[in-house]
Design a protein around this motif. Structure first.
Motif, PDB file in Angstrom:
ATOM      1  N   LEU A  19      88.276  11.313  50.689  1.00  0.00           N
ATOM      2  CA  LEU A  19      87.288  12.749  50.652  1.00  0.00           C
ATOM      3  C   LEU A  19      85.814  12.292  51.727  1.00  0.00           C
ATOM      4  O   LEU A  19      85.114  10.798  51.236  1.00  0.00           O
ATOM      5  CB  LEU A  19      87.282  12.529  49.198  1.00  0.00           C
ATOM      6  CG  LEU A  19      87.946  13.124  48.282  1.00  0.00           C
ATOM      7  CD1 LEU A  19      87.688  13.171  46.973  1.00  0.00           C
ATOM      8  CD2 LEU A  19      88.984  13.788  48.671  1.00  0.00           C
ATOM      9  N   VAL A  22      82.902  16.029  48.700  1.00  0.00           N
ATOM     10  CA  VAL A  22      83.318  17.509  48.220  1.00  0.00           C
ATOM     11  C   VAL A  22      82.360  18.054  47.126  1.00  0.00           C
ATOM     12  O   VAL A  22      81.906  17.316  46.834  1.00  0.00           O
ATOM     13  CB  VAL A  22      85.325  16.998  47.147  1.00  0.00           C
ATOM     14  CG1 VAL A  22      85.403  18.191  46.935  1.00  0.00           C
ATOM     15  CG2 VAL A  22      86.158  16.747  48.181  1.00  0.00           C
ATOM     16  N   THR A  45      90.985  14.152  44.643  1.00  0.00           N
ATOM     17  CA  THR A  45      89.907  14.968  43.857  1.00  0.00           C
ATOM     18  C   THR A  45      90.278  14.813  42.565  1.00  0.00           C
ATOM     19  O   THR A  45      88.951  14.036  42.008  1.00  0.00           O
ATOM     20  CB  THR A  45      89.788  16.075  45.082  1.00  0.00           C
ATOM     21  OG1 THR A  45      89.331  16.362  45.930  1.00  0.00           O
ATOM     22  CG2 THR A  45      88.234  16.953  43.739  1.00  0.00           C
ATOM     23  N   THR A 208      84.876  20.454  51.530  1.00  0.00           N
ATOM     24  CA  THR A 208      85.049  21.125  50.991  1.00  0.00           C
ATOM     25  C   THR A 208      84.772  22.560  51.870  1.00  0.00           C
ATOM     26  O   THR A 208      83.133  22.659  52.861  1.00  0.00           O
ATOM     27  CB  THR A 208      83.520  22.142  49.505  1.00  0.00           C
ATOM     28  OG1 THR A 208      84.644  20.772  48.549  1.00  0.00           O
ATOM     29  CG2 THR A 208      84.005  22.833  48.749  1.00  0.00           C
TER      30      THR A 208
END
Length: 228
Positions: A19, A22, A45, A208
């Motif tokens: 990640l 996010v 996540t 995202t």
């Protein structure tokens, strides 16, 4: 203040970063869809929210408290119920035992779960490993609800299930939404997921890349971020 808020979360598996930033939020009583192609960071996540993967950057706030660094069982105790990918029911316990072992609080009871999923009421004495895949998914959802969660998280809610069972699962989620249950759900079946969701978040390579209402997720965006 959001019930759940992730800001700039960065998580790793060893030296490999999964990640890269996010951002995600869930409001009280809201159903949020977390979407993305395979390998884009959805399960990581969820694992980061639950403390099973320890973020090295960013923040995760639940019910007004920072939860990064807390142990998974402490996070769960604060009111997060997980329906994991693969269901993971206790195979050598009966349906009733699977449900009662998770019981905490008073809102969700055995009677209420079997009202939501009548099939489970018919199989209370049956061992979990003898259930169909769809029945096991119902049991996994019921078990999570028995913890009386403020937030219910479903990872791959209907993956691999027969169409008629998928419809039962989505019907149950609509009932939960109507009752005000906050839900974060991962699923690939957009035709069933989008009508239930209040908002959507899309991940691309651990970042995202989209946040918005389901009707803002145009065919072009679906093809760009979710197409095969």
């Amino acid at each position: 203040m959001s019930l759940l808020s992730l800001k700039g979360v960065e998580s790793f598996y060893g030296a490999s970063q999964a990640l890269f930033g996010v951002d995600l939020s869930v409001e009280d009583g809201e159903v949020v869809a977390l979407m993305g192609r395979n390998g884009m960071g959805k399960t990581t996540t969820i694992s980061s929210i639950l403390g099973m993967v320890k973020p090295r950057g960013g923040s995760i706030n639940f019910a007004g408290k920072e939860i990064v660094g807390q142990q998974p069982h402490r996070i769960a105790q604060q009111g997060i119920g997980l329906v994991p990918e693969g269901r993971r029911c206790f195979p050598n316990l009966t349906v009733e035992e699977n449900l009662l072992v998770a019981a905490r609080g008073s809102d969700w009871t055995l009677a209420r779960v079997t009202e939501l999923f009548p099939r489970l009421g018919e199989r209370l004495g049956q061992y979990a490993n003898t259930l169909s895949g769809g029945e096991q998914q119902m049991l996994a959802i019921g078990r999570a609800l028995m913890t009386n969660p403020r937030l219910l998280i479903l990872d791959e809610a209907t993956e691999g299930l027969a169409p008629v069972i998928r419809q039962d699962i989505w019907a149950a989620l609509r009932k939960l939404k109507a009752a005000g249950q906050s839900i974060l759900v991962v699923d690939k079946t957009l035709s069933e997921l989008l009508p239930v969701a209040d908002r959507c978040f899309v991940l691309e390579k651990g970042v995202t890349v989209f946040e918005g209402k389901p009707d803002a997720l145009t065919a072009e965006l679906q093809d760009r971020y979710l197409g095969v």
